[in-house]
Design a protein around this motif. Structure first.
Motif, PDB file in Angstrom:
ATOM      1  N   ILE A 158       0.838  -1.205   0.000  1.00  0.00           N
ATOM      2  CA  ILE A 158       0.000   0.000   0.000  1.00  0.00           C
ATOM      3  C   ILE A 158       0.873   1.255   0.000  1.00  0.00           C
ATOM      4  O   ILE A 158       0.661   2.174  -0.801  1.00  0.00           O
ATOM      5  N   SER A 159       1.877   1.297   0.884  1.00  0.00           N
ATOM      6  CA  SER A 159       2.723   2.495   0.956  1.00  0.00           C
ATOM      7  C   SER A 159       3.543   2.670  -0.314  1.00  0.00           C
ATOM      8  O   SER A 159       3.747   3.796  -0.791  1.00  0.00           O
ATOM      9  N   ALA A 160       3.995   1.558  -0.919  1.00  0.00           N
ATOM     10  CA  ALA A 160       4.726   1.648  -2.192  1.00  0.00           C
ATOM     11  C   ALA A 160       3.830   2.185  -3.298  1.00  0.00           C
ATOM     12  O   ALA A 160       4.254   2.998  -4.137  1.00  0.00           O
ATOM     13  N   SER A 161       2.579   1.738  -3.300  1.00  0.00           N
ATOM     14  CA  SER A 161       1.614   2.195  -4.297  1.00  0.00           C
ATOM     15  C   SER A 161       1.345   3.693  -4.154  1.00  0.00           C
ATOM     16  O   SER A 161       1.308   4.436  -5.146  1.00  0.00           O
ATOM     17  N   VAL A 162       1.164   4.150  -2.920  1.00  0.00           N
ATOM     18  CA  VAL A 162       0.933   5.576  -2.665  1.00  0.00           C
ATOM     19  C   VAL A 162       2.139   6.393  -3.109  1.00  0.00           C
ATOM     20  O   VAL A 162       1.996   7.457  -3.736  1.00  0.00           O
ATOM     21  N   LEU A 163       3.336   5.904  -2.809  1.00  0.00           N
ATOM     22  CA  LEU A 163       4.566   6.599  -3.194  1.00  0.00           C
ATOM     23  C   LEU A 163       4.655   6.752  -4.705  1.00  0.00           C
ATOM     24  O   LEU A 163       4.943   7.850  -5.215  1.00  0.00           O
ATOM     25  N   GLU A 168       4.372  10.389  -9.355  1.00  0.00           N
ATOM     26  CA  GLU A 168       3.996  10.518 -10.766  1.00  0.00           C
ATOM     27  C   GLU A 168       3.106  11.748 -10.971  1.00  0.00           C
ATOM     28  O   GLU A 168       3.174  12.414 -12.008  1.00  0.00           O
ATOM     29  N   ALA A 169       2.273  12.053  -9.987  1.00  0.00           N
ATOM     30  CA  ALA A 169       1.357  13.182 -10.101  1.00  0.00           C
ATOM     31  C   ALA A 169       2.065  14.531  -9.976  1.00  0.00           C
ATOM     32  O   ALA A 169       1.483  15.569 -10.287  1.00  0.00           O
ATOM     33  N   ILE A 170       3.327  14.500  -9.538  1.00  0.00           N
ATOM     34  CA  ILE A 170       4.126  15.730  -9.424  1.00  0.00           C
ATOM     35  C   ILE A 170       5.028  15.907 -10.643  1.00  0.00           C
ATOM     36  O   ILE A 170       5.288  17.023 -11.084  1.00  0.00           O
ATOM     37  N   LYS A 171       5.514  14.796 -11.173  1.00  0.00           N
ATOM     38  CA  LYS A 171       6.482  14.805 -12.272  1.00  0.00           C
ATOM     39  C   LYS A 171       7.658  15.726 -11.960  1.00  0.00           C
ATOM     40  O   LYS A 171       7.871  16.757 -12.610  1.00  0.00           O
ATOM     41  N   PRO A 172       8.463  15.341 -10.988  1.00  0.00           N
ATOM     42  CA  PRO A 172       9.534  16.235 -10.527  1.00  0.00           C
ATOM     43  C   PRO A 172      10.672  16.446 -11.524  1.00  0.00           C
ATOM     44  O   PRO A 172      11.351  17.476 -11.467  1.00  0.00           O
ATOM     45  N   PHE A 173      10.881  15.509 -12.452  1.00  0.00           N
ATOM     46  CA  PHE A 173      12.026  15.600 -13.359  1.00  0.00           C
ATOM     47  C   PHE A 173      11.576  15.679 -14.812  1.00  0.00           C
ATOM     48  O   PHE A 173      10.547  15.118 -15.186  1.00  0.00           O
ATOM     49  N   ARG A 174      12.361  16.330 -15.620  1.00  0.00           N
ATOM     50  CA  ARG A 174      12.054  16.434 -17.051  1.00  0.00           C
ATOM     51  C   ARG A 174      12.409  15.158 -17.789  1.00  0.00           C
ATOM     52  O   ARG A 174      11.743  14.768 -18.738  1.00  0.00           O
ATOM     53  N   ALA A 179      11.264   6.343 -14.628  1.00  0.00           N
ATOM     54  CA  ALA A 179      12.307   5.410 -14.199  1.00  0.00           C
ATOM     55  C   ALA A 179      12.790   5.755 -12.796  1.00  0.00           C
ATOM     56  O   ALA A 179      12.996   4.873 -11.947  1.00  0.00           O
ATOM     57  N   THR A 180      12.974   7.049 -12.534  1.00  0.00           N
ATOM     58  CA  THR A 180      13.421   7.488 -11.213  1.00  0.00           C
ATOM     59  C   THR A 180      12.404   7.124 -10.144  1.00  0.00           C
ATOM     60  O   THR A 180      12.751   6.597  -9.079  1.00  0.00           O
ATOM     61  N   VAL A 181      11.135   7.385 -10.440  1.00  0.00           N
ATOM     62  CA  VAL A 181      10.069   7.066  -9.482  1.00  0.00           C
ATOM     63  C   VAL A 181       9.977   5.549  -9.276  1.00  0.00           C
ATOM     64  O   VAL A 181       9.834   5.075  -8.139  1.00  0.00           O
ATOM     65  N   ASN A 182      10.076   4.780 -10.351  1.00  0.00           N
ATOM     66  CA  ASN A 182      10.027   3.319 -10.218  1.00  0.00           C
ATOM     67  C   ASN A 182      11.138   2.804  -9.315  1.00  0.00           C
ATOM     68  O   ASN A 182      10.924   1.904  -8.496  1.00  0.00           O
ATOM     69  N   PHE A 183      12.324   3.362  -9.461  1.00  0.00           N
ATOM     70  CA  PHE A 183      13.453   2.860  -8.683  1.00  0.00           C
ATOM     71  C   PHE A 183      13.392   3.310  -7.225  1.00  0.00           C
ATOM     72  O   PHE A 183      13.877   2.596  -6.343  1.00  0.00           O
ATOM     73  N   ILE A 184      12.794   4.452  -6.948  1.00  0.00           N
ATOM     74  CA  ILE A 184      12.631   4.825  -5.549  1.00  0.00           C
ATOM     75  C   ILE A 184      11.620   3.895  -4.882  1.00  0.00           C
ATOM     76  O   ILE A 184      11.748   3.541  -3.701  1.00  0.00           O
ATOM     77  N   PHE A 213      -2.883   2.864 -16.694  1.00  0.00           N
ATOM     78  CA  PHE A 213      -1.887   3.611 -15.915  1.00  0.00           C
ATOM     79  C   PHE A 213      -2.152   5.115 -16.026  1.00  0.00           C
ATOM     80  O   PHE A 213      -2.221   5.832 -15.018  1.00  0.00           O
ATOM     81  N   GLU A 214      -2.293   5.597 -17.242  1.00  0.00           N
ATOM     82  CA  GLU A 214      -2.474   7.033 -17.464  1.00  0.00           C
ATOM     83  C   GLU A 214      -3.799   7.531 -16.879  1.00  0.00           C
ATOM     84  O   GLU A 214      -3.862   8.660 -16.367  1.00  0.00           O
ATOM     85  N   TYR A 215      -4.823   6.703 -16.929  1.00  0.00           N
ATOM     86  CA  TYR A 215      -6.118   7.103 -16.361  1.00  0.00           C
ATOM     87  C   TYR A 215      -5.990   7.325 -14.856  1.00  0.00           C
ATOM     88  O   TYR A 215      -6.494   8.318 -14.316  1.00  0.00           O
ATOM     89  N   ASN A 216      -5.328   6.412 -14.164  1.00  0.00           N
ATOM     90  CA  ASN A 216      -5.189   6.527 -12.718  1.00  0.00           C
ATOM     91  C   ASN A 216      -4.364   7.734 -12.312  1.00  0.00           C
ATOM     92  O   ASN A 216      -4.690   8.422 -11.345  1.00  0.00           O
ATOM     93  N   VAL A 217      -3.287   7.989 -13.045  1.00  0.00           N
ATOM     94  CA  VAL A 217      -2.455   9.148 -12.728  1.00  0.00           C
ATOM     95  C   VAL A 217      -3.225  10.442 -12.992  1.00  0.00           C
ATOM     96  O   VAL A 217      -3.210  11.373 -12.167  1.00  0.00           O
ATOM     97  N   SER A 218      -3.921  10.509 -14.122  1.00  0.00           N
ATOM     98  CA  SER A 218      -4.648  11.733 -14.465  1.00  0.00           C
ATOM     99  C   SER A 218      -5.776  12.016 -13.468  1.00  0.00           C
ATOM    100  O   SER A 218      -6.104  13.174 -13.202  1.00  0.00           O
ATOM    101  N   SER A 219      -6.351  10.963 -12.871  1.00  0.00           N
ATOM    102  CA  SER A 219      -7.412  11.161 -11.885  1.00  0.00           C
ATOM    103  C   SER A 219      -6.907  11.922 -10.669  1.00  0.00           C
ATOM    104  O   SER A 219      -7.589  12.802 -10.133  1.00  0.00           O
ATOM    105  N   ILE A 220      -5.691  11.604 -10.229  1.00  0.00           N
ATOM    106  CA  ILE A 220      -5.114  12.297  -9.076  1.00  0.00           C
ATOM    107  C   ILE A 220      -4.730  13.724  -9.458  1.00  0.00           C
ATOM    108  O   ILE A 220      -4.920  14.664  -8.681  1.00  0.00           O
ATOM    109  N   ILE A 221      -4.181  13.890 -10.651  1.00  0.00           N
ATOM    110  CA  ILE A 221      -3.803  15.228 -11.104  1.00  0.00           C
ATOM    111  C   ILE A 221      -5.018  16.145 -11.141  1.00  0.00           C
ATOM    112  O   ILE A 221      -4.926  17.347 -10.848  1.00  0.00           O
ATOM    113  N   LYS A 222      -6.181  15.582 -11.451  1.00  0.00           N
ATOM    114  CA  LYS A 222      -7.415  16.374 -11.549  1.00  0.00           C
ATOM    115  C   LYS A 222      -8.097  16.563 -10.193  1.00  0.00           C
ATOM    116  O   LYS A 222      -9.284  16.812 -10.108  1.00  0.00           O
ATOM    117  N   GLU A 223      -7.297  16.399  -9.120  1.00  0.00           N
ATOM    118  CA  GLU A 223      -7.786  16.641  -7.759  1.00  0.00           C
ATOM    119  C   GLU A 223      -8.801  15.607  -7.280  1.00  0.00           C
ATOM    120  O   GLU A 223      -9.527  15.850  -6.305  1.00  0.00           O
TER     121      GLU A 223
END
Length: 329
Positions: A158-163, A168-174, A179-184, A213-223
């Protein structure tokens, strides 16, 4: 998301079923003995698959064989991206004794994947994602939660999934963000003893289920802060990966019993590497020795091949310098 990071989700029957399945597979994986050389081969194959899928996600379309040759240092010129991924895998191993995963780990990993970034967060706007000057604060909130009591009292899946979803919803890197998020996430799972013998990676699952995958990420981005759907998706992917690994290990365990019964388990590291090479490429010739064992003499390798021949593991075909060695089927 609020200033104090508190993930919102419900534990559904599907999530519980996925975790139950994963726990069963994990128990089998961790308590089934296989030959060390075969375990190493499983890790190598899993890492090559992760590199392949991750690079595809970045628009770098290398073939599996190209990655494999570079990974094993058999190519005349190494592929930089493959070398970077290998360093990232080493980084995971070297930092897995910690009890925490930090923002510094995140930046370190991005620096390994894309050295030009120096681990810095993006300084340009991305549509639908937080502003550059908001990134640091949001990431600090996530890692404060991750390393806090609430997270440690939560199942690691659960905590890995939340992380994964939160970053992904922040997209910290260009570059090489996913890959960075997956490895963390991989580092977090390894620290929490859920690495499944270092063979459980999800980039291939994300690639094959891209729309979901994209649907789930976009749902969080849309608040839409409820992460329940994502948790079902993530836990299902890891459950599938664990089940596939479990079945592979059960098959290898049968071969391990046969190998022990015939005495073939007593191989040196170098002899096991020769067998692994033959499993991958079918044959080995004298001209290959220097690429596979650059610091060993030809005579040393020939002695190992003679031992493997005497054990009826390998057969020699031909009598001259152009002769080759193959596995006995």
């Amino acid at each position: 998301m609020s200033r104090l990071f508190i993930p919102e989700y419900s534990i559904t029957t599907k999530i519980l079923g996925n975790i139950s399945s994963l726990e069963y597979s994990k128990a089998v994986i961790e308590n089934t003995a296989i030959l060390p050389s075969w375990e190493s081969k499983l890790i190598k194959e899993s890492q090559i698959r992760e590199i392949y899928s991750s690079l595809r996600g970045e628009g770098i379309n290398l073939e599996v064989e190209q990655i494999k040759y570079s990974y094993e240092n058999l190519a005349e010129s190494r592929v930089a991206e493959v070398s970077n991924f290998k360093m990232a895998f080493d980084y995971i191993s070297n930092n897995s004794r910690s009890t925490e995963v930090t923002e510094q780990n995140l930046c370190d990993l991005n620096r390994l994947f894309y050295p030009a970034s120096n681990g810095a967060y993006r300084n340009t706007r991305e549509p639908d994602f937080p502003e550059p000057d908001e990134i640091l604060a949001k990431i600090v909130e996530i890692f404060d939660w991750l390393n806090g009591r609430d997270s440690y009292e939560t199942h690691p899946i659960i905590s890995a999934s939340v992380l994964k979803l939160s970053l992904e919803a922040i997209k910290p890197f260009r570059n090489f963000n996913s890959a960075t998020v997956n490895f963390i996430v991989i580092l977090w799972l390894k620290i929490r003893n859920y690495s499944l013998k270092d063979c459980a990676y999800l980039s291939d699952y994300y690639r094959k289920t891209k729309q979901q995958f994209e649907y789930n990420v976009s749902s969080i981005i849309k608040e839409e802060d409820d992460m329940t759907g994502w948790l079902e998706y993530f836990s299902e992917g890891l459950s599938i990966e664990a089940n596939n690994l479990k079945e592979k290990i059960k098959l290898l365990a049968k071969d391990t019993k046969i190998a022990k019964a015939t005495g073939q388990v007593k191989l040196s590291d170098r002899q096991a590497r020769i067998v692994e090479y033959l499993q991958d490429y079918g044959l080995i010739q004298n001209r290959d020795f220097g690429r596979i064992f650059p610091d060993k003499s030809e005579d040393s390798i020939l002695r190992d091949l003679k031992t493997l021949t005497d054990l009826n593991i390998v057969q020699k075909v031909g009598k001259t310098k152009s002769s080759r060695y193959e596995l006995i089927r």
